[in-house]
Design an enzyme around this catalytic site. Structure first.
Site, PDB file in Angstrom:
ATOM      1  N   THR A 254       0.832  -1.205   0.000  1.00 55.53           N
ATOM      2  CA  THR A 254       0.000   0.000   0.000  1.00 55.53           C
ATOM      3  C   THR A 254       0.862   1.247   0.000  1.00 55.53           C
ATOM      4  O   THR A 254       1.986   1.251   0.498  1.00 55.53           O
ATOM      5  CB  THR A 254      -0.904   0.066   1.233  1.00 55.53           C
ATOM      6  OG1 THR A 254      -0.089   0.279   2.404  1.00 55.53           O
ATOM      7  CG2 THR A 254      -1.717  -1.198   1.401  1.00 55.53           C
ATOM      8  N   ASP A 255       0.324   2.317  -0.556  1.00 59.60           N
ATOM      9  CA  ASP A 255       0.893   3.629  -0.282  1.00 59.60           C
ATOM     10  C   ASP A 255       0.699   3.891   1.209  1.00 59.60           C
ATOM     11  O   ASP A 255      -0.020   3.148   1.903  1.00 59.60           O
ATOM     12  CB  ASP A 255       0.190   4.691  -1.143  1.00 59.60           C
ATOM     13  CG  ASP A 255       1.096   5.869  -1.481  1.00 59.60           C
ATOM     14  OD1 ASP A 255       2.121   6.046  -0.801  1.00 59.60           O
ATOM     15  OD2 ASP A 255       0.769   6.616  -2.416  1.00 59.60           O
ATOM     16  N   ALA A 256       1.327   4.917   1.742  1.00 61.33           N
ATOM     17  CA  ALA A 256       1.319   5.143   3.188  1.00 61.33           C
ATOM     18  C   ALA A 256      -0.109   5.241   3.732  1.00 61.33           C
ATOM     19  O   ALA A 256      -0.902   6.056   3.257  1.00 61.33           O
ATOM     20  CB  ALA A 256       2.093   6.401   3.517  1.00 61.33           C
TER      21      ALA A 256
END
Length: 478
Positions: A254-256
């Site tokens: 995932t992105d942050a």
């Protein structure tokens, strides 16, 4: 509540944590020994290459095969060189040159730098097709606006990085290039039919599906695919489209999760973690602002909210990723001038530079995206004694600048210069009565101010791009 140690270890095995500062706190090392998948390094963790190597060695005292990730894209997004600017041009410049061998070589060099620093997962390349000229978060991070071109260079970049044994992470699935909002700050929506998504945004992901070790999900909403959710929480996007349709078998990261596009949509980072894993993500980037308590809170939420079978599947993939990096680590060598040579090839000059000798250089101050951070840019480090001043366009006077320049021509240096009316007006007023050249170091636009003698496009603002522009103008020191 007491958490079963085995389940806690599984939950930790899906997480990329982080910590502040140039040295690793004891908890960051201990959690690795207890099963944490790894850590992401940010600019605050980086002082110089030797320090980063010591830091990653300390982390590996916790577990030798820990994943140590970083956003090292070259160009405008750099962590290793955040204090000086990257020695490599970014994707927009590489796309402008359109030499796949050059892209492969630049990314292999980046990979070699990361291996020397002890990093084994690069959260790059960005393979978004930048079709929104005023995209606030992608821009020069993209190879271009043409899906076929981006797909070719995406594959070359992945091959280059992974030739060094650094896992490449293609991002941001299913494509962040058509957005005009930043998913760090809100949840962008790309409201297009699936056939448009397949033709415009997906070709780069299809091109790397059988080679990239990792693909990153985007916190963007595509109603036709994800409904009201971001792609990070969408099983249709991650499992249906990425895995089943495109055939990707590697790790989905995932992105942050601290970003508003995820945390706000789920009601918090721990809740976002559960939703992402349930949708099919394997590795969760928590974000930059992480401490031990947050890691434990996320792990506890995962234990109670995600089926054991899904956790085991995710951890199996992250463990295989770590094993791959250990098996493929290679010490590559490369020409130190590679980045500058590439940046030179990306410079485009329209008009004539003949009237711009010995100018006053005027740099337009501009902001920076959260992805970029505050990284030095411009021509100043490369100038051969030529005077440079920095201004805010809204506070500047064309008459005052002309008076300061006197008989000298003026070279205006900016990023995304066309985006603000006051900036456009200032340049046009100067050019109406003075010999003026413009150096554009952001994403190219169609704006060309009337009466300027030359318009120079660098396709990025890295240190290498700045040097190449100074050379093109005849202003670079030896």
């Amino acid at each position: 509540m007491t958490i079963d140690p085995g389940l806690r270890r599984l939950a930790l095995g899906t997480l990329l944590a982080a910590f502040p500062g140039p040295t690793a706190p004891d908890w960051a090392v201990t959690l690795l020994a207890e099963g944490l998948a790894g850590h992401t390094l940010f600019g605050t963790n980086v002082a110089d290459p030797a320090q980063v190597a010591r830091l990653t060695a300390r982390l590996r005292e916790g577990r030798d095969d820990a994943l140590i990730a970083i956003d090292e894209e070259g160009g405008d997004v750099t962590r290793l060189a955040h204090r000086t600017g990257s020695p490599y041009p970014g994707n927009a410049a590489l796309g402008a040159v359109d030499d796949e061998n050059l892209t492969r070589a630049v990314y292999a060099a980046i990979g070699a730098d990361l291996v020397a620093a002890g990093v084994n997962l690069d959260l790059a390349p960005t393979v978004d097709v930048n079709t929104a000229d005023d995209n606030p978060i992608i821009g020069t991070r993209s190879f271009g606006a043409d899906p076929a071109l981006v797909a070719r260079h995406a594959r070359a970049a992945v091959e280059g990085l992974q030739s060094a044994g650094v896992a490449a992470c293609a991002k941001h699935f299913p494509g962040h290039g058509a957005t005009v909002t930043d998913s760090h700050l809100s949840l962008p929506t790309v409201d297009v039919p699936l056939d448009v998504l397949r033709a415009r945004d997906l070709p780069p992901f299809a091109a790397i599906a059988d080679s990239a070790q990792v693909v990153m999900s985007a916190h963007i909403r595509v109603p036709a695919l994800t409904g009201d959710d971001p792609a990070t929480f969408s099983r249709a996007a991650l499992q249906g489209l990425l895995r089943e349709e495109l055939g990707f078998q590697g790790v989905i990261v995932t992105d942050a999760l601290e970003m508003a596009g995820a945390a706000d949509a789920a009601g918090g980072i721990p809740q976002a973690a559960v939703r992402a894993l349930t949708a099919g993500a394997d590795l969760l980037c928590i974000g930059a602002k992480v401490d031990e308590a947050l890691v434990e809170a996320v792990a506890a939420e995962i234990v109670t909210g995600v089926p054991v079978g899904r956790l085991e599947e995710a951890v199996s993939r992250t463990a295989e990723l770590a094993s791959w990096t250990s098996r493929h680590r290679t010490l590559l060598s490369y020409d130190d001038d590679l980045g500058l040579a590439a940046a030179r090839r990306a410079v485009r000059v329209e008009g004539s530079l003949d009237e711009l000798a010995s100018p006053l250089v005027v740099q337009l101050m501009s902001g920076f995206s959260i992805a970029e951070g505050r990284v030095p840019w411009g021509l100043a480090p490369h100038l051969n004694g030529t005077e440079q001043i920095e201004i805010v366009a809204a506070d500047a006077s064309a008459a005052d600048l002309a008076a300061r320049a006197g008989a000298r021509p003026i070279v205006v240096v900016g990023r995304h210069t066309h985006r603000k009316a006051e900036t456009r007006a200032l340049v046009e007023q100067l050019a109406a009565a003075h010999a003026v050249g413009v150096v554009e170091m952001g994403w190219p636009s169609s704006w060309r101010p009337a009466q300027v003698r030359a318009f120079v496009t660098t396709h990025g603002a890295s240190r290498a791009n700045g040097r190449a522009a100074a050379e093109a103008l005849g202003l670079a020191h030896a």
